[in-house]
Scaffold this active site. Structure first.
Site, PDB file in Angstrom:
ATOM      1  N   ASP A 132       0.850  -1.192   0.000  1.00 48.75           N
ATOM      2  CA  ASP A 132       0.000   0.000   0.000  1.00 48.75           C
ATOM      3  C   ASP A 132       0.886   1.243   0.000  1.00 48.75           C
ATOM      4  OD1 ASP A 132      -3.230   0.499   0.952  1.00 48.75           O
ATOM      5  OD2 ASP A 132      -1.830   2.192   1.093  1.00 48.75           O
ATOM      6  N   ILE A 133       0.510   2.235  -0.784  1.00 48.97           N
ATOM      7  CA  ILE A 133       1.309   3.459  -0.912  1.00 48.97           C
ATOM      8  C   ILE A 133       1.268   4.298   0.367  1.00 48.97           C
ATOM      9  CG2 ILE A 133      -0.453   5.060  -1.819  1.00 48.97           C
ATOM     10  CD1 ILE A 133       1.573   5.746  -4.063  1.00 48.97           C
ATOM     11  N   GLY A 181     -14.895   3.434   4.172  1.00 52.82           N
ATOM     12  CA  GLY A 181     -13.525   3.819   3.819  1.00 52.82           C
ATOM     13  C   GLY A 181     -13.050   3.308   2.477  1.00 52.82           C
ATOM     14  N   GLN A 182     -13.939   2.682   1.680  1.00 52.59           N
ATOM     15  CA  GLN A 182     -13.480   2.222   0.362  1.00 52.59           C
ATOM     16  C   GLN A 182     -13.283   3.423  -0.556  1.00 52.59           C
ATOM     17  OE1 GLN A 182     -15.987  -0.641  -1.689  1.00 52.59           O
ATOM     18  NE2 GLN A 182     -14.403  -1.069  -3.227  1.00 52.59           N
ATOM     19  N   ASN A 195     -12.744  -3.207   2.902  1.00 55.16           N
ATOM     20  CA  ASN A 195     -13.632  -2.047   3.037  1.00 55.16           C
ATOM     21  C   ASN A 195     -14.629  -2.093   1.882  1.00 55.16           C
ATOM     22  OD1 ASN A 195     -12.213  -1.023   5.273  1.00 55.16           O
ATOM     23  ND2 ASN A 195     -10.745   0.015   3.940  1.00 55.16           N
ATOM     24  N   HIS A 246      -6.959  -5.831   2.166  1.00 52.54           N
ATOM     25  CA  HIS A 246      -5.829  -5.262   2.897  1.00 52.54           C
ATOM     26  C   HIS A 246      -5.299  -6.347   3.831  1.00 52.54           C
ATOM     27  CE1 HIS A 246      -6.844  -0.844   2.303  1.00 52.54           C
ATOM     28  NE2 HIS A 246      -8.032  -1.367   2.058  1.00 52.54           N
ATOM     29  N   HIS A 248     -10.326  -5.491  -3.321  1.00 54.21           N
ATOM     30  CA  HIS A 248      -8.980  -5.689  -2.779  1.00 54.21           C
ATOM     31  C   HIS A 248      -9.054  -6.056  -1.314  1.00 54.21           C
ATOM     32  CE1 HIS A 248     -10.030  -1.400  -2.397  1.00 54.21           C
ATOM     33  NE2 HIS A 248      -9.349  -1.395  -1.261  1.00 54.21           N
TER      34      HIS A 248
HETATM   35  P1  5GP Z   1      -9.617   1.383   0.239  1.00 54.44           P
HETATM   36  O1  5GP Z   1      -9.585   2.732   0.898  1.00 54.44           O
HETATM   37  O2  5GP Z   1     -10.402   1.453  -1.072  1.00 54.44           O
HETATM   38  O3  5GP Z   1     -10.069   0.249   1.119  1.00 54.44           O
HETATM   39  O4  5GP Z   1      -8.119   1.023  -0.119  1.00 54.44           O
HETATM   40  C1  5GP Z   1      -7.431   1.610  -1.169  1.00 54.44           C
HETATM   41  C2  5GP Z   1      -5.980   1.611  -0.780  1.00 54.44           C
HETATM   42  O5  5GP Z   1      -5.218   1.867  -1.928  1.00 54.44           O
HETATM   43  C3  5GP Z   1      -5.613   2.684   0.248  1.00 54.44           C
HETATM   44  O6  5GP Z   1      -5.099   2.058   1.418  1.00 54.44           O
HETATM   45  C4  5GP Z   1      -4.571   3.531  -0.475  1.00 54.44           C
HETATM   46  O7  5GP Z   1      -3.514   3.948   0.374  1.00 54.44           O
HETATM   47  C5  5GP Z   1      -4.083   2.599  -1.562  1.00 54.44           C
HETATM   48  N1  5GP Z   1      -3.617   3.285  -2.752  1.00 54.44           N
HETATM   49  C6  5GP Z   1      -4.204   4.354  -3.359  1.00 54.44           C
HETATM   50  N2  5GP Z   1      -3.504   4.699  -4.465  1.00 54.44           N
HETATM   51  C7  5GP Z   1      -2.462   3.823  -4.545  1.00 54.44           C
HETATM   52  C8  5GP Z   1      -1.387   3.676  -5.485  1.00 54.44           C
HETATM   53  O8  5GP Z   1      -1.251   4.400  -6.485  1.00 54.44           O
HETATM   54  N3  5GP Z   1      -0.490   2.675  -5.226  1.00 54.44           N
HETATM   55  C9  5GP Z   1      -0.613   1.851  -4.148  1.00 54.44           C
HETATM   56  N4  5GP Z   1       0.331   0.913  -3.998  1.00 54.44           N
HETATM   57  N5  5GP Z   1      -1.605   1.952  -3.250  1.00 54.44           N
HETATM   58  C10 5GP Z   1      -2.531   2.933  -3.453  1.00 54.44           C
END
Ligand code: 5GP
Ligand code: ZN
Length: 117
Positions: free
Chosen positions: A35-36, A96-97, A90, A105, A103
């Site tokens: 994760d970034i 928080g999605q 999420n 985590h 995906h």
């Molecule tokens: P969500 O919030 O949808 O459950 O998770 C999306 C995740 O993707 C977040 O934890 C966010 O930090 C990660 N993310 C967003 N943009 C990027 C990216 O460009 N590269 C990577 N490796 N992770 C990302």
């Protein structure tokens, strides 16, 4: 069509290699990358290569691939030598999605509170 790559989807672009990512594991059906914006010492995302908007949609449409995501989440945890970890999906912006490509985590390497926030 369900499962087809979406032009505006960040994770479809990572699958296609159009956006770089630190990939830690790949299978025929999945990719796992860091994760970034990590929320724990280990924070890896495991995604199906096919596009579905969330985990339940993936499981309904392609259950074998949903199982591959879970298998790889466990393999990432083993690779990272985590004996305790959390797998989070999420689902919906209220939870928080932010990326609407299914995906998991995989979080670990620190104490994880229960119940989560
Ligand atoms: P969500 O919030 O949808 O459950 O998770 C999306 C995740 O993707 C977040 O934890 C966010 O930090 C990660 N993310 C967003 N943009 C990027 C990216 O460009 N590269 C990577 N490796 N992770 C990302
Ligand atoms: Zn996608």
């Amino acid at each position: 069509m369900a499962g087809e790559p979406q032009a505006d989807c960040l994770f479809c672009k990572i699958v296609a290699g159009e956006v770089p990512a630190t990939v830690v594991r790949e299978s025929e059906t999945t990719v796992a990358f860091r994760d970034i914006n990590p929320q724990a010492p280990t924070h890896v995302l495991v995604i199906p290569k096919v596009h579905h908007p969330d985990a339940a949609s993936l499981a309904a449409a392609e259950p074998a691939i949903a199982a591959d995501v879970l298998r790889d989440a466990g393999e990432v945890a083993a690779d990272e030598k985590l004996d305790s970890y959390r797998i989070v999906f999420n689902t919906g912006s209220g939870a928080g999605q932010t990326v609407f490509h299914a995906h998991a985590h995989v979080l670990g390497g620190r104490g994880l509170q229960w119940p989560p926030g």
